[in-house]
Design a protein around this motif. Structure first.
Motif, PDB file in Angstrom:
ATOM      1  N   TRP A 117      10.159 -15.725 -24.549  1.00  0.00           N
ATOM      2  CA  TRP A 117       9.144 -16.208 -25.490  1.00  0.00           C
ATOM      3  C   TRP A 117       7.815 -15.471 -25.355  1.00  0.00           C
ATOM      4  O   TRP A 117       6.946 -15.575 -26.241  1.00  0.00           O
ATOM      5  CB  TRP A 117       8.923 -17.707 -25.270  1.00  0.00           C
ATOM      6  N   ASP A 120       6.565 -13.464 -28.187  1.00  0.00           N
ATOM      7  CA  ASP A 120       6.154 -14.197 -29.389  1.00  0.00           C
ATOM      8  C   ASP A 120       4.698 -14.632 -29.321  1.00  0.00           C
ATOM      9  O   ASP A 120       4.134 -15.068 -30.335  1.00  0.00           O
ATOM     10  CB  ASP A 120       7.029 -15.439 -29.580  1.00  0.00           C
ATOM     11  N   ALA A 169      12.538  -7.718 -27.776  1.00  0.00           N
ATOM     12  CA  ALA A 169      12.915  -8.540 -28.928  1.00  0.00           C
ATOM     13  C   ALA A 169      14.345  -8.235 -29.369  1.00  0.00           C
ATOM     14  O   ALA A 169      15.122  -9.144 -29.691  1.00  0.00           O
ATOM     15  CB  ALA A 169      11.940  -8.296 -30.082  1.00  0.00           C
ATOM     16  N   LEU A 170      14.706  -6.957 -29.375  1.00  0.00           N
ATOM     17  CA  LEU A 170      16.055  -6.570 -29.769  1.00  0.00           C
ATOM     18  C   LEU A 170      17.088  -7.114 -28.784  1.00  0.00           C
ATOM     19  O   LEU A 170      18.117  -7.674 -29.184  1.00  0.00           O
ATOM     20  CB  LEU A 170      16.144  -5.045 -29.843  1.00  0.00           C
ATOM     21  N   ARG A 172      16.791  -9.674 -26.803  1.00  0.00           N
ATOM     22  CA  ARG A 172      16.845 -11.132 -26.916  1.00  0.00           C
ATOM     23  C   ARG A 172      17.702 -11.550 -28.100  1.00  0.00           C
ATOM     24  O   ARG A 172      18.539 -12.451 -27.988  1.00  0.00           O
ATOM     25  CB  ARG A 172      15.436 -11.692 -27.072  1.00  0.00           C
ATOM     26  N   ASP A 173      17.514 -10.886 -29.230  1.00  0.00           N
ATOM     27  CA  ASP A 173      18.273 -11.259 -30.417  1.00  0.00           C
ATOM     28  C   ASP A 173      19.759 -10.956 -30.256  1.00  0.00           C
ATOM     29  O   ASP A 173      20.614 -11.725 -30.702  1.00  0.00           O
ATOM     30  CB  ASP A 173      17.725 -10.534 -31.643  1.00  0.00           C
ATOM     31  N   ILE A 174      20.055  -9.838 -29.615  1.00  0.00           N
ATOM     32  CA  ILE A 174      21.459  -9.490 -29.390  1.00  0.00           C
ATOM     33  C   ILE A 174      22.089 -10.439 -28.389  1.00  0.00           C
ATOM     34  O   ILE A 174      23.227 -10.903 -28.562  1.00  0.00           O
ATOM     35  CB  ILE A 174      21.581  -8.035 -28.920  1.00  0.00           C
ATOM     36  N   ALA A 176      21.390 -13.426 -27.983  1.00  0.00           N
ATOM     37  CA  ALA A 176      21.559 -14.737 -28.604  1.00  0.00           C
ATOM     38  C   ALA A 176      22.786 -14.800 -29.504  1.00  0.00           C
ATOM     39  O   ALA A 176      23.269 -15.873 -29.843  1.00  0.00           O
ATOM     40  CB  ALA A 176      20.315 -15.105 -29.418  1.00  0.00           C
ATOM     41  N   GLY A 177      23.292 -13.636 -29.900  1.00  0.00           N
ATOM     42  CA  GLY A 177      24.463 -13.610 -30.758  1.00  0.00           C
ATOM     43  C   GLY A 177      25.744 -13.786 -29.968  1.00  0.00           C
ATOM     44  O   GLY A 177      25.823 -13.434 -28.800  1.00  0.00           O
TER      45      GLY A 177
END
Length: 238
Positions: A117, A120, A169-170, A172-174, A176-177
């Motif tokens: 976080w 963010d 960020a990349l 983290r998003d990956i 999360a998938g």
């Protein structure tokens, strides 16, 4: 000096240990450090959106109004949370700017992966708190013997910091998938891409570069390495 404290960016004075005059009312039951620790735990558990005064107050077992006896605003809280969660910079290896900047970037990335976080949090001004200024000092020290101007070095700082934040960020998003979703997507797209004549894209998504494992360390190192190559070329030109 005290009459100018209110002109400083929120949280700056508190981060440097400035203690405002005590407010009227019951004796505080928590220290500022305990509140910051609770806020970090809240964000680790539920993400940036959970960094609200009511949710943190609830975690501490007090009312939101009571929390304002310790902090004047949410902005102050976010500054103190960032200062604590980013923490102090790593020790800078001496003698090789490239090694030192690599350690700097890797450590910053590790902190952002520990607390996803963090990336963010809004960045409204240059760093003003002890740890964050320590990170800047660390970078400036690493680049001190390169011959670059202060302006150039500050540009390099922004460049590497931006790479860390975008990479974090990349990742983290990956992360999360769901891996099975990535595999299913690859299997769905591959024949359709071949039908469209997108053979090169089809090869990529059916190979290791588009695997369910996502981005690995070599992908990360590649991006950082090219940035450092660019800084090295700048040093050579200067």
């Amino acid at each position: 000096m005290d009459d100018k404290i209110e002109l400083l960016p929120p949280g700056t004075a508190l981060a440097w240990g400035y203690t405002p005059a005590p407010r009227r009312g019951p004796k505080p039951g928590y220290s500022l450090e305990q509140i910051v620790d609770a806020a970090i735990a809240q964000a680790d558990a539920e993400g940036y959106a959970a960094l609200s005064m009511p949710s943190i107050a609830k975690r501490l077992g007090i009312t939101a109004n009571a929390l304002y006896r310790y902090l004047s605003s949410k902005e102050e809280l976010l500054v103190l949370v960032a200062e604590s969660a980013w923490g102090p910079p790593p020790e800078s290896p001496s003698g090789d700017w490239r090694v030192a900047v690599t350690v700097w970037a890797r450590t910053l990335l590790e902190r952002s992966r520990r607390h996803p976080w963090l990336i963010d949090l809004p960045v409204r001004n240059a760093p003003t708190t002890p740890n964050l200024l320590g990170w800047l000092e660390n970078f400036l020290e690493a680049m001190a013997d390169t011959g670059l101007s202060t302006r150039d070095v500050m540009g390099c700082t922004v460049l590497v910091d931006g790479w860390v934040r975008s990479t974090a960020a990349l990742l983290r998003d990956i992360d999360a998938g769901a891996p099975e979703r990535t595999l299913a997507l690859s299997e769905f797209l591959e024949p359709r891409l071949q039908e469209r004549g997108y053979s090169r894209v089809a090869t990529v998504i059916s190979g290791e570069a588009y695997s369910e494992e996502g981005i690995d360390d070599s992908d990360i190192e590649f991006g950082l390495g090219r940035i450092l190559d660019g800084i090295e070329a700048l040093i050579a030109r200067r």
